[in-house]
Design a protein around this motif. Structure first.
Motif, PDB file in Angstrom:
ATOM      1  N   LYS A   1       0.824  -1.218   0.000  1.00 18.77           N
ATOM      2  CA  LYS A   1       0.000   0.000   0.000  1.00 18.77           C
ATOM      3  C   LYS A   1       0.857   1.268   0.000  1.00 18.77           C
ATOM      4  CE  LYS A   1      -3.784  -2.224   2.541  1.00 18.77           C
ATOM      5  NZ  LYS A   1      -4.555  -2.238   3.809  1.00 18.77           N
ATOM      6  N   GLY A   2       2.189   1.088  -0.073  1.00 19.22           N
ATOM      7  CA  GLY A   2       3.091   2.238  -0.083  1.00 19.22           C
ATOM      8  C   GLY A   2       3.279   2.869   1.275  1.00 19.22           C
ATOM      9  N   LYS A   3       3.031   2.112   2.332  1.00 19.11           N
ATOM     10  CA  LYS A   3       3.154   2.644   3.691  1.00 19.11           C
ATOM     11  C   LYS A   3       4.401   2.094   4.375  1.00 19.11           C
ATOM     12  CE  LYS A   3      -1.845   3.116   4.417  1.00 19.11           C
ATOM     13  NZ  LYS A   3      -2.982   2.710   5.277  1.00 19.11           N
ATOM     14  N   THR A   4       4.960   2.903   5.272  1.00 17.12           N
ATOM     15  CA  THR A   4       6.097   2.478   6.089  1.00 17.12           C
ATOM     16  C   THR A   4       5.763   2.761   7.539  1.00 17.12           C
ATOM     17  OG1 THR A   4       7.642   3.040   4.324  1.00 17.12           O
ATOM     18  CG2 THR A   4       8.566   2.750   6.526  1.00 17.12           C
ATOM     19  N   PRO A   5       5.845   1.755   8.422  1.00 21.53           N
ATOM     20  CA  PRO A   5       5.493   1.993   9.829  1.00 21.53           C
ATOM     21  C   PRO A   5       6.477   2.945  10.503  1.00 21.53           C
ATOM     22  CG  PRO A   5       6.463  -0.187   9.551  1.00 21.53           C
ATOM     23  CD  PRO A   5       6.262   0.366   8.180  1.00 21.53           C
ATOM     24  N   LYS A   6       5.957   3.888  11.317  1.00 24.93           N
ATOM     25  CA  LYS A   6       6.794   4.880  12.006  1.00 24.93           C
ATOM     26  C   LYS A   6       7.349   4.323  13.313  1.00 24.93           C
ATOM     27  CE  LYS A   6       4.146   8.735  10.090  1.00 24.93           C
ATOM     28  NZ  LYS A   6       3.260   9.890  10.394  1.00 24.93           N
ATOM     29  N   ASP A   7       6.619   3.372  13.882  1.00 24.34           N
ATOM     30  CA  ASP A   7       7.056   2.780  15.137  1.00 24.34           C
ATOM     31  C   ASP A   7       6.584   1.328  15.196  1.00 24.34           C
ATOM     32  OD1 ASP A   7       4.305   2.867  15.779  1.00 24.34           O
ATOM     33  OD2 ASP A   7       4.535   4.919  16.544  1.00 24.34           O
ATOM     34  N   ASP A   8       6.624   0.728  16.371  1.00 27.25           N
ATOM     35  CA  ASP A   8       6.263  -0.691  16.538  1.00 27.25           C
ATOM     36  C   ASP A   8       4.860  -0.895  17.101  1.00 27.25           C
ATOM     37  OD1 ASP A   8       8.686  -1.465  15.555  1.00 27.25           O
ATOM     38  OD2 ASP A   8       9.621  -1.803  17.513  1.00 27.25           O
ATOM     39  N   LYS A   9       4.055   0.166  17.119  1.00 27.74           N
ATOM     40  CA  LYS A   9       2.710   0.016  17.685  1.00 27.74           C
ATOM     41  C   LYS A   9       1.870  -1.015  16.927  1.00 27.74           C
ATOM     42  CE  LYS A   9       2.303   4.630  19.720  1.00 27.74           C
ATOM     43  NZ  LYS A   9       1.542   5.909  19.701  1.00 27.74           N
ATOM     44  N   TRP A  10       2.103  -1.131  15.621  1.00 27.99           N
ATOM     45  CA  TRP A  10       1.320  -2.088  14.797  1.00 27.99           C
ATOM     46  C   TRP A  10       1.514  -3.527  15.262  1.00 27.99           C
ATOM     47  CZ3 TRP A  10       4.071  -5.769  12.008  1.00 27.99           C
ATOM     48  CH2 TRP A  10       5.449  -5.543  11.883  1.00 27.99           C
ATOM     49  N   LYS A  11       2.664  -3.782  15.918  1.00 26.40           N
ATOM     50  CA  LYS A  11       2.945  -5.142  16.369  1.00 26.40           C
ATOM     51  C   LYS A  11       1.993  -5.588  17.483  1.00 26.40           C
ATOM     52  CE  LYS A  11       7.875  -5.080  15.185  1.00 26.40           C
ATOM     53  NZ  LYS A  11       9.244  -5.259  15.696  1.00 26.40           N
ATOM     54  N   LYS A  12       1.356  -4.570  18.146  1.00 25.68           N
ATOM     55  CA  LYS A  12       0.431  -4.910  19.230  1.00 25.68           C
ATOM     56  C   LYS A  12      -0.853  -5.572  18.719  1.00 25.68           C
ATOM     57  CE  LYS A  12       2.057  -1.201  22.280  1.00 25.68           C
ATOM     58  NZ  LYS A  12       1.679   0.033  23.022  1.00 25.68           N
ATOM     59  N   LYS A  13      -1.078  -5.503  17.408  1.00 25.99           N
ATOM     60  CA  LYS A  13      -2.272  -6.131  16.816  1.00 25.99           C
ATOM     61  C   LYS A  13      -2.159  -7.657  16.773  1.00 25.99           C
ATOM     62  CE  LYS A  13      -3.330  -2.216  13.758  1.00 25.99           C
ATOM     63  NZ  LYS A  13      -3.466  -1.791  12.343  1.00 25.99           N
ATOM     64  N   TYR A  14      -0.949  -8.161  16.954  1.00 29.64           N
ATOM     65  CA  TYR A  14      -0.754  -9.615  16.911  1.00 29.64           C
ATOM     66  C   TYR A  14      -1.502 -10.298  18.046  1.00 29.64           C
ATOM     67  CZ  TYR A  14       1.535 -14.185  17.114  1.00 29.64           C
ATOM     68  OH  TYR A  14       1.797 -15.529  17.153  1.00 29.64           O
ATOM     69  N   LYS A  15      -2.230 -11.360  17.704  1.00 26.77           N
ATOM     70  CA  LYS A  15      -3.000 -12.102  18.708  1.00 26.77           C
ATOM     71  C   LYS A  15      -2.336 -13.448  18.964  1.00 26.77           C
ATOM     72  CE  LYS A  15      -7.634 -10.196  18.151  1.00 26.77           C
ATOM     73  NZ  LYS A  15      -9.062 -10.513  17.890  1.00 26.77           N
ATOM     74  N   GLU A  16      -1.901 -13.618  20.175  1.00 29.60           N
ATOM     75  CA  GLU A  16      -1.314 -14.898  20.570  1.00 29.60           C
ATOM     76  C   GLU A  16      -2.440 -15.915  20.759  1.00 29.60           C
ATOM     77  OE1 GLU A  16       1.935 -16.816  20.700  1.00 29.60           O
ATOM     78  OE2 GLU A  16       2.342 -14.764  21.319  1.00 29.60           O
ATOM     79  N   PRO A  17      -2.293 -17.127  20.205  1.00 26.75           N
ATOM     80  CA  PRO A  17      -3.342 -18.147  20.414  1.00 26.75           C
ATOM     81  C   PRO A  17      -3.556 -18.436  21.893  1.00 26.75           C
ATOM     82  CG  PRO A  17      -1.785 -18.841  18.717  1.00 26.75           C
ATOM     83  CD  PRO A  17      -1.204 -17.613  19.348  1.00 26.75           C
ATOM     84  N   GLU A  18      -4.791 -18.784  22.223  1.00 23.74           N
ATOM     85  CA  GLU A  18      -5.125 -19.112  23.606  1.00 23.74           C
ATOM     86  C   GLU A  18      -4.336 -20.346  24.042  1.00 23.74           C
ATOM     87  OE1 GLU A  18      -7.160 -17.658  25.856  1.00 23.74           O
ATOM     88  OE2 GLU A  18      -7.481 -15.986  24.465  1.00 23.74           O
ATOM     89  N   PRO A  19      -3.815 -20.361  25.262  1.00 17.39           N
ATOM     90  CA  PRO A  19      -3.117 -21.565  25.749  1.00 17.39           C
ATOM     91  C   PRO A  19      -4.095 -22.730  25.891  1.00 17.39           C
ATOM     92  CG  PRO A  19      -3.416 -19.972  27.524  1.00 17.39           C
ATOM     93  CD  PRO A  19      -3.838 -19.275  26.254  1.00 17.39           C
ATOM     94  N   VAL A  20      -3.565 -23.923  25.821  1.00 14.32           N
ATOM     95  CA  VAL A  20      -4.406 -25.130  25.907  1.00 14.32           C
ATOM     96  C   VAL A  20      -4.844 -25.354  27.350  1.00 14.32           C
ATOM     97  CG1 VAL A  20      -4.371 -27.645  25.693  1.00 14.32           C
ATOM     98  CG2 VAL A  20      -3.354 -26.234  23.907  1.00 14.32           C
ATOM     99  N   ASP A  21      -6.126 -25.660  27.516  1.00 14.05           N
ATOM    100  CA  ASP A  21      -6.651 -26.039  28.828  1.00 14.05           C
ATOM    101  C   ASP A  21      -6.383 -27.543  29.012  1.00 14.05           C
ATOM    102  OD1 ASP A  21      -8.001 -26.561  31.140  1.00 14.05           O
ATOM    103  OD2 ASP A  21      -9.966 -25.916  30.422  1.00 14.05           O
ATOM    104  N   LYS A  22      -5.468 -27.874  29.902  1.00 15.79           N
ATOM    105  CA  LYS A  22      -5.036 -29.268  30.062  1.00 15.79           C
ATOM    106  C   LYS A  22      -5.862 -30.033  31.099  1.00 15.79           C
ATOM    107  CE  LYS A  22      -0.331 -27.655  29.174  1.00 15.79           C
ATOM    108  NZ  LYS A  22       1.040 -27.528  29.746  1.00 15.79           N
ATOM    109  N   THR A  23      -6.911 -29.404  31.611  1.00 18.82           N
ATOM    110  CA  THR A  23      -7.654 -29.984  32.738  1.00 18.82           C
ATOM    111  C   THR A  23      -8.100 -31.421  32.466  1.00 18.82           C
ATOM    112  OG1 THR A  23      -8.493 -27.778  33.271  1.00 18.82           O
ATOM    113  CG2 THR A  23      -9.610 -29.664  34.274  1.00 18.82           C
TER     114      THR A  23
END
Length: 505
Positions: A242-264
């Motif tokens: 899109k011709g964009k360059t990130p100015k900082d690392d704030k965009w990295k906060k959009k990453y979603k870590e998968p939920e941990p497994v419930d081992k119960t």
């Protein structure tokens, strides 16, 4: 025309099937008796060796009336060996599909005639005289079948031949029943192997011999970092497009870590193993094209996988479909490049899994859940786990919809998988594959034994109708005398019909 021995055995003779009793049967319309129950000898019922019981209102076409001991020879697609004997009359009128040629003769052993028409050389003659464009559309022509000439032994010898054939076939049937018990046992064996593998039993000795292998907890941390790195690379590529360059690392906060497994409620794993979700171990889980496809298929183009190309433990290349390149371009998200874990998402084989081979070339697919694993998850290990009883049990809990079994992307993401070290994953895959190869070899031998039984069955029939299965008895009334009686009775019936016709005038 017919399959005749070079020299007729003592007391044998020849005759056409017209002389031996091909019938012009009476046609009836069951629909005119809507509440009457009929015993219908239909072609689809043949494999079950039992007629259908149907109400007249359920039958939309004309049928022919038959009686006990009639021999039925199927006209449609004669390469399939379908010859039937109408059983004893019970409580209902007996009718048959008009796709049967009916042979009826009280002076000939009907079981002898049934076996005679099942003989392979007779079948070859039948297939050489057909109409239609080919395959299931071919039909043998009754007017030609009438002309077929076969050899006929004396009546007493017919009965002895039948007794000998059926005694030998009984032995073959017992052997076949024993062979039929093998496939379920093989499947139990495969499932037992997989259960042992994913409990850790199959590699317990290997772990004892390799105590210093990096544990799966370390491997999962590496997988976690790789997953994030690939996501960041993909996001940067989107911004760059899109011709964009990130100015900082704030965009990295959009990453979603998968939920941990419930081992119960999960079982305990061997030391060094960890539970993870498929979402944690994959950089993408998506689905093949969902929607109408019939009009999209072409003779040549981009290979297109469907449910029938995914079989437990292996990719099935037979019956591949093809689509045009422009349609493939629209389905980028479901493209396959090699190494993907494929799972059937609906239908009778829902949950079956295989790995798309890396040497199969680029393709596309429909109605499959596609998992693109990260480096630490061996795709063959994961696919074998999906085929295991552990995953199948979980899959039954996660089916969506009642009418059609269904497995979706969300189910795959949440599904848990036991993860050993990379080295142990490879060892497990190799051990399982060797054992599966063993079971495949057993299956091949079983199929060979079945083919041998089929061949022996035809060999028995061929010997029987050459007069070699049992000795001839010179005291038997010769077949020529029997045929003379049959011809006389036939001519008398024809004369009576002509006489009745003249009286009507």
């Amino acid at each position: 025309m017919g399959s005749l021995p070079e020299k007729l055995p003592l007391g044998w003779a020849t005759a056409s099937l017209e002389v031996l009793g091909i019938q012009k049967t009476t046609l009836i319309k069951p629909s005119e008796s809507p509440e009457t129950t009929f015993e219908l000898w239909s072609v689809p019922a043949y494999p079950n060796d039992a007629p259908e019981m149907v109400k007249g209102k359920e039958v939309g076409s004309n049928k022919q009336s038959v009686i006990p001991e009639d021999v039925l020879l199927c006209k449609i697609n004669p390469r399939i060996n379908r010859v039937w004997l109408v059983g004893p009359k019970k409580d209902y009128p007996q009718i048959a599909s008009t796709e049967w040629i009916v042979l009826r003769n009280k002076d000939i052993d009907s079981r002898f005639m049934m076996h005679r028409l099942r003989e392979e050389k007779f079948r070859e003659n039948l297939c050489a005289n057909v109409s239609g464009v080919g395959g299931s559309l071919t039909r043998c022509r009754p007017q030609e079948v009438k002309k077929f000439v076969i050899s006929l032994p004396p009546l007493n010898e017919q009965s002895r031949i039948v007794a000998k054939i059926e005694a030998l076939q009984e032995k073959s049937n017992r052997a076949r029943e024993a062979l039929e018990a093998i496939p379920p046992l093989l499947e139990k064996f495969r499932q037992s192997v997989l259960a042992s593998a994913f409990r850790g039993d199959l590699t317990a000795e290997w772990r004892a011999q390799n105590p210093d292998v990096e544990p799966a907890s370390v491997l999962l941390e590496k997988i976690k970092k790789e997953r994030r790195r690939l996501w960041e690379e993909a996001e940067l590529a989107k911004m760059e497009a899109k011709g964009k360059t990130p100015k900082d690392d704030k965009w990295k906060k959009k990453y979603k870590e998968p939920e941990p497994v419930d081992k119960t409620d999960l079982p305990e794993l061997p030391e060094g193993w960890c539970w993870a979700s498929f979402e944690q171990c994959a950089w993408e889980i998506t689905v093949g094209h969902v929607g109408p496809m019939k009009s999209r298929y072409v003779e040549n183009g981009i290979p297109f996988l469907r449910c029938q190309n995914v079989r437990p433990y292996g990719y099935e290349q037979e019956n591949l479909a093809y689509i045009l390149e422009d349609f493939d371009e629209k389905l980028k998200k479901s493209r396959l490049y090699g190494g993907e874990i494929l799972v059937v998402r609906s239908g009778v084989n829902v949950g079956d899994s295989c790995v798309y081979p890396t040497d199969a070339g680029q393709s596309n697919c429909s109605d499959l859940v596609i998992t693109r694993p990260l480096t630490g998850l061996n795709p063959f290990f994961a696919s074998l786990y999906v085929n295991s009883p552990f995953f199948k049990d979980a899959l039954n809990l996660r089916k969506v919809g009642n009418a059609q079994p269904h497995f979706n992307v969300g189910s795959m993401k949440k599904a848990e998988i036991p993860v050993p070290s990379s080295e142990e994953q490879a060892v497990i895959v190799n051990k399982i594959q060797r054992l599966l190869d063993y079971s495949d070899n057993v299956k091949i031998r079983m199929l060979q034994a079945n083919r041998l039984l089929d061949s022996q069955c035809q060999s028995i029939l061929s010997k029987a109708f050459r007069g070699e299965l049992i000795p001839q008895d010179p005291n038997d009334e010769p077949a020529s005398v029997l045929l003379a009686r049959i011809r006389a009775e036939r001519e008398a019936k024809i004369g009576n019909k002509k006489g009745r016709g003249r009286r009507k005038k």
